[in-house]
Design a protein around this motif. Sequence first.
Motif, PDB file in Angstrom:
ATOM      1  N   HIS A  25       0.834  -1.207   0.000  1.00 36.03           N
ATOM      2  CA  HIS A  25       0.000   0.000   0.000  1.00 36.03           C
ATOM      3  C   HIS A  25       0.869   1.257   0.000  1.00 36.03           C
ATOM      4  O   HIS A  25       0.599   2.220  -0.724  1.00 36.03           O
ATOM      5  CB  HIS A  25      -0.923  -0.031   1.220  1.00 36.03           C
ATOM      6  CG  HIS A  25      -2.041   0.929   1.151  1.00 36.03           C
ATOM      7  ND1 HIS A  25      -3.096   0.781   0.282  1.00 36.03           N
ATOM      8  CD2 HIS A  25      -2.282   2.074   1.829  1.00 36.03           C
ATOM      9  CE1 HIS A  25      -3.938   1.789   0.441  1.00 36.03           C
ATOM     10  NE2 HIS A  25      -3.463   2.590   1.370  1.00 36.03           N
ATOM     11  N   SER A  27       3.947   1.470  -1.124  1.00 33.13           N
ATOM     12  CA  SER A  27       4.676   1.587  -2.394  1.00 33.13           C
ATOM     13  C   SER A  27       3.781   2.113  -3.510  1.00 33.13           C
ATOM     14  O   SER A  27       4.275   2.718  -4.459  1.00 33.13           O
ATOM     15  CB  SER A  27       5.310   0.254  -2.784  1.00 33.13           C
ATOM     16  OG  SER A  27       4.331  -0.696  -3.111  1.00 33.13           O
ATOM     17  N   GLN A  28       2.463   1.913  -3.385  1.00 30.46           N
ATOM     18  CA  GLN A  28       1.539   2.551  -4.340  1.00 30.46           C
ATOM     19  C   GLN A  28       1.674   4.068  -4.236  1.00 30.46           C
ATOM     20  O   GLN A  28       1.736   4.761  -5.244  1.00 30.46           O
ATOM     21  CB  GLN A  28       0.089   2.170  -4.036  1.00 30.46           C
ATOM     22  CG  GLN A  28      -0.301   0.779  -4.405  1.00 30.46           C
ATOM     23  CD  GLN A  28      -1.757   0.538  -4.087  1.00 30.46           C
ATOM     24  OE1 GLN A  28      -2.218   0.751  -2.961  1.00 30.46           O
ATOM     25  NE2 GLN A  28      -2.495   0.105  -5.089  1.00 30.46           N
ATOM     26  N   LYS A  29       1.695   4.553  -2.996  1.00 34.32           N
ATOM     27  CA  LYS A  29       1.785   5.990  -2.760  1.00 34.32           C
ATOM     28  C   LYS A  29       3.161   6.535  -3.117  1.00 34.32           C
ATOM     29  O   LYS A  29       3.278   7.599  -3.710  1.00 34.32           O
ATOM     30  CB  LYS A  29       1.495   6.286  -1.286  1.00 34.32           C
ATOM     31  CG  LYS A  29       0.086   6.044  -0.871  1.00 34.32           C
ATOM     32  CD  LYS A  29      -0.069   6.352   0.614  1.00 34.32           C
ATOM     33  CE  LYS A  29      -1.526   6.267   0.983  1.00 34.32           C
ATOM     34  NZ  LYS A  29      -1.756   5.481   2.147  1.00 34.32           N
ATOM     35  N   GLY A  32       4.190   4.579  -7.069  1.00 39.22           N
ATOM     36  CA  GLY A  32       3.188   4.351  -8.097  1.00 39.22           C
ATOM     37  C   GLY A  32       3.071   2.893  -8.502  1.00 39.22           C
ATOM     38  O   GLY A  32       2.444   2.574  -9.510  1.00 39.22           O
ATOM     39  N   TRP A  33       3.654   1.995  -7.729  1.00 37.87           N
ATOM     40  CA  TRP A  33       3.587   0.575  -8.033  1.00 37.87           C
ATOM     41  C   TRP A  33       2.181   0.034  -7.787  1.00 37.87           C
ATOM     42  O   TRP A  33       1.391   0.637  -7.059  1.00 37.87           O
ATOM     43  CB  TRP A  33       4.564  -0.211  -7.176  1.00 37.87           C
ATOM     44  CG  TRP A  33       6.013   0.093  -7.430  1.00 37.87           C
ATOM     45  CD1 TRP A  33       6.547   0.852  -8.436  1.00 37.87           C
ATOM     46  CD2 TRP A  33       7.113  -0.325  -6.634  1.00 37.87           C
ATOM     47  NE1 TRP A  33       7.910   0.908  -8.320  1.00 37.87           N
ATOM     48  CE2 TRP A  33       8.295   0.197  -7.220  1.00 37.87           C
ATOM     49  CE3 TRP A  33       7.232  -1.079  -5.488  1.00 37.87           C
ATOM     50  CZ2 TRP A  33       9.555  -0.034  -6.701  1.00 37.87           C
ATOM     51  CZ3 TRP A  33       8.487  -1.317  -4.966  1.00 37.87           C
ATOM     52  CH2 TRP A  33       9.632  -0.799  -5.577  1.00 37.87           C
ATOM     53  N   GLY A  36      -0.802   2.327  -8.185  1.00 37.06           N
ATOM     54  CA  GLY A  36      -0.899   3.521  -7.341  1.00 37.06           C
ATOM     55  C   GLY A  36      -0.580   4.785  -8.107  1.00 37.06           C
ATOM     56  O   GLY A  36      -0.128   4.753  -9.253  1.00 37.06           O
ATOM     57  N   GLY A  37      -0.805   5.904  -7.466  1.00 37.62           N
ATOM     58  CA  GLY A  37      -0.627   7.194  -8.113  1.00 37.62           C
ATOM     59  C   GLY A  37       0.749   7.804  -7.977  1.00 37.62           C
ATOM     60  O   GLY A  37       1.027   8.841  -8.566  1.00 37.62           O
ATOM     61  N   THR A  42      -0.437  11.218  -4.757  1.00 39.70           N
ATOM     62  CA  THR A  42      -0.693  11.052  -3.329  1.00 39.70           C
ATOM     63  C   THR A  42      -0.683  12.407  -2.639  1.00 39.70           C
ATOM     64  O   THR A  42      -1.520  12.674  -1.761  1.00 39.70           O
ATOM     65  CB  THR A  42       0.347  10.103  -2.697  1.00 39.70           C
ATOM     66  OG1 THR A  42       0.278   8.840  -3.370  1.00 39.70           O
ATOM     67  CG2 THR A  42       0.096   9.900  -1.222  1.00 39.70           C
ATOM     68  N   SER A  62       3.593   7.585   3.138  1.00 34.84           N
ATOM     69  CA  SER A  62       4.148   6.510   2.305  1.00 34.84           C
ATOM     70  C   SER A  62       5.259   5.764   3.018  1.00 34.84           C
ATOM     71  O   SER A  62       5.323   4.531   2.977  1.00 34.84           O
ATOM     72  CB  SER A  62       4.685   7.078   0.993  1.00 34.84           C
ATOM     73  OG  SER A  62       3.679   7.737   0.270  1.00 34.84           O
TER      74      SER A  62
END
Length: 172
Positions: A25, A27-29, A32-33, A36-37, A42, A62
């Motif tokens: 979660h 790493s999405q922030k 962008g993995w 994610g954005g 973020t 993050s």
Amino acid sequence: MTRLNRRDLGLLALRAGIGTVLAAHGSQKLFGWFGGGGISRTAEGMRAMGFTPGKPSAVAASLCEAGGGLLLALGLATPVAGAVAAGGMAGAASVHVSNGFFAQKGGLEYPGLIGWTAASLGIMGPGHYSLDHATGHRLDRSWMVPVALAAGALGTTLILRKRLKENAEDED
């Protein structure tokens, strides 16, 4: 299996599960993995939720999730990892608190459970199957538990107070 092994395997499974969810979660922030954005989107989202300035808030959230999650999964610096992850989830829960408890209505159930679990792992310790154990618990001392949790609670309180104050000023 002995009782000790069952406990240690259970802690490993819990750490790996919750740590991986948090790390993914975050790493999405952060990067962008996983759809994610990334940090710029973020930051926009953080500003929209009342966290200012947006980019430092996005980086902090993050890192709490990705870093705290990775450390929990590895069982390294477990008291600090649990406190950092719990603090990040307290910030996330603050966004959802106005929607009540249950996740179906956008409530704080999910971030609250993750934060509670992370804090509990920080208190319980990593178990035998961990990097803390492999390194002789150099980063997992008993005194670190109350210090990490107190520092995490203080940091979370200061961030949330600042956010609430800024939101109140915006409404005036």
